[in-house]
Design an enzyme around this catalytic site. Structure first.
Site, mmCIF file in Angstrom:
data_model
loop_
_atom_site.group_PDB
_atom_site.id
_atom_site.type_symbol
_atom_site.label_atom_id
_atom_site.label_comp_id
_atom_site.label_asym_id
_atom_site.label_seq_id
_atom_site.Cartn_x
_atom_site.Cartn_y
_atom_site.Cartn_z
ATOM 1 N N MET A 143 9.073 5.083 4.843
ATOM 2 C CA MET A 143 8.891 3.462 4.416
ATOM 3 C C MET A 143 10.435 3.177 3.687
ATOM 4 O O MET A 143 11.022 2.088 3.977
ATOM 5 C CB MET A 143 7.724 2.959 3.639
ATOM 6 C CG MET A 143 6.458 2.984 4.619
ATOM 7 S SD MET A 143 6.776 2.202 6.383
ATOM 8 C CE MET A 143 7.381 0.782 5.949
ATOM 9 N N GLU A 144 10.446 4.150 2.899
ATOM 10 C CA GLU A 144 11.810 4.221 2.054
ATOM 11 C C GLU A 144 13.022 4.117 2.808
ATOM 12 O O GLU A 144 13.879 3.319 2.586
ATOM 13 C CB GLU A 144 11.930 5.491 0.960
ATOM 14 C CG GLU A 144 10.948 5.096 -0.219
ATOM 15 C CD GLU A 144 9.400 5.455 0.065
ATOM 16 O OE1 GLU A 144 8.525 5.072 -0.798
ATOM 17 O OE2 GLU A 144 9.153 5.785 1.254
ATOM 18 N N LEU B 270 0.649 -1.271 0.173
ATOM 19 C CA LEU B 270 -0.035 0.085 0.013
ATOM 20 C C LEU B 270 0.728 1.254 -0.014
ATOM 21 O O LEU B 270 0.168 2.549 0.137
ATOM 22 C CB LEU B 270 -0.984 0.030 1.035
ATOM 23 C CG LEU B 270 -1.919 -1.177 1.137
ATOM 24 C CD1 LEU B 270 -2.856 -1.222 2.507
ATOM 25 C CD2 LEU B 270 -2.773 -1.389 -0.036
ATOM 26 N N CYS B 271 2.254 1.113 -0.009
ATOM 27 C CA CYS B 271 3.072 2.176 -0.286
ATOM 28 C C CYS B 271 2.912 3.079 -1.643
ATOM 29 O O CYS B 271 2.959 2.401 -2.598
ATOM 30 C CB CYS B 271 4.444 1.715 -0.037
ATOM 31 S SG CYS B 271 5.339 2.371 1.324
ATOM 32 N N HIS B 272 2.917 4.434 -1.621
ATOM 33 C CA HIS B 272 2.710 5.180 -2.906
ATOM 34 C C HIS B 272 4.095 5.138 -3.356
ATOM 35 O O HIS B 272 5.182 5.198 -2.934
ATOM 36 C CB HIS B 272 2.554 6.720 -2.563
ATOM 37 C CG HIS B 272 0.920 6.928 -1.908
ATOM 38 N ND1 HIS B 272 0.565 6.597 -0.705
ATOM 39 C CD2 HIS B 272 -0.079 6.967 -2.439
ATOM 40 C CE1 HIS B 272 -0.568 6.934 -0.480
ATOM 41 N NE2 HIS B 272 -1.052 7.037 -1.604
ATOM 42 N N ASP C 174 24.370 -11.178 4.471
ATOM 43 C CA ASP C 174 24.564 -12.201 3.250
ATOM 44 C C ASP C 174 25.948 -12.145 2.832
ATOM 45 O O ASP C 174 26.584 -13.264 2.696
ATOM 46 C CB ASP C 174 23.816 -11.513 2.158
ATOM 47 C CG ASP C 174 23.965 -12.463 1.049
ATOM 48 O OD1 ASP C 174 23.772 -13.738 1.046
ATOM 49 O OD2 ASP C 174 24.526 -11.919 -0.307
#
Length: 164
Positions: A115-116, A77-79, A130
């Site tokens: 969020m980014e 739901l992120c733009h 990793d």
């Protein structure tokens, strides 16, 4: 205190993307941070360039920036937005055997870049894991959190650090 309404849920309880078309365009900046706790062997290998896969922090920096750019593909739901800048920086705490990552994302638009920044720091830390897992699989990623955000209707937010 008034009950807060979740903006990603409609009146029927269905998930939805929030309509941001009526929001003001402002400069928005978000900073997120987290760390990975490593063994003394991993810390030494990062510092001396002794990790067989290459320069751990350089690769993790690029991975974090790439992940921040792909956030709307990962979080449903992120733009989608046009970031104007994104950086990932590292601090090595040799005493605690911790690699701290900080991601700063910025845009000029109608929605924030929290969020980014969180996605960027998370993937930078996953990349450190990793690249170093051949040396030690017991590393722990911890404390990923929003440090600061500015811009938009809610203005400045300064976080108090990760919650236990």
């Amino acid at each position: 205190m008034a009950e807060e309404k979740l903006t990603h849920i409609d009146e029927a309880g269905n998930a939805r993307m929030v309509d941001v078309s009526g929001k003001a365009v402002t400069r928005r900046v978000a900073v997120a941070s987290g760390q990975i706790l490593v063994s003394p062997e991993v810390m030494a290998a990062i510092q001396t360039g002794g990790v067989p896969k290459g320069d751990v922090l350089a690769v993790a920096r690029v991975a974090g920036i790439m992940a921040a750019k792909k956030t709307p593909e990962l979080i449903p739901l992120c733009h989608s937005l046009a970031m104007t800048s994104c950086t990932v920086d590292f601090t090595l705490d040799t005493e605690r055997c911790a690699v701290e990552a900080t991601c700063t994302a910025a845009t000029t638009g109608v929605t924030g870049v929290e969020m980014e920044a969180i996605t960027g720091v998370s993937m930078a830390l996953c990349t450190v894991y990793d690249m170093c897992k051949a040396i030690d699989k017991g590393m722990t990623i911890t404390g990923v959190h929003l440090v600061r955000k500015e811009g938009g209707k809610s203005g400045l937010y300064v976080g108090g650090g990760p919650r236990a």
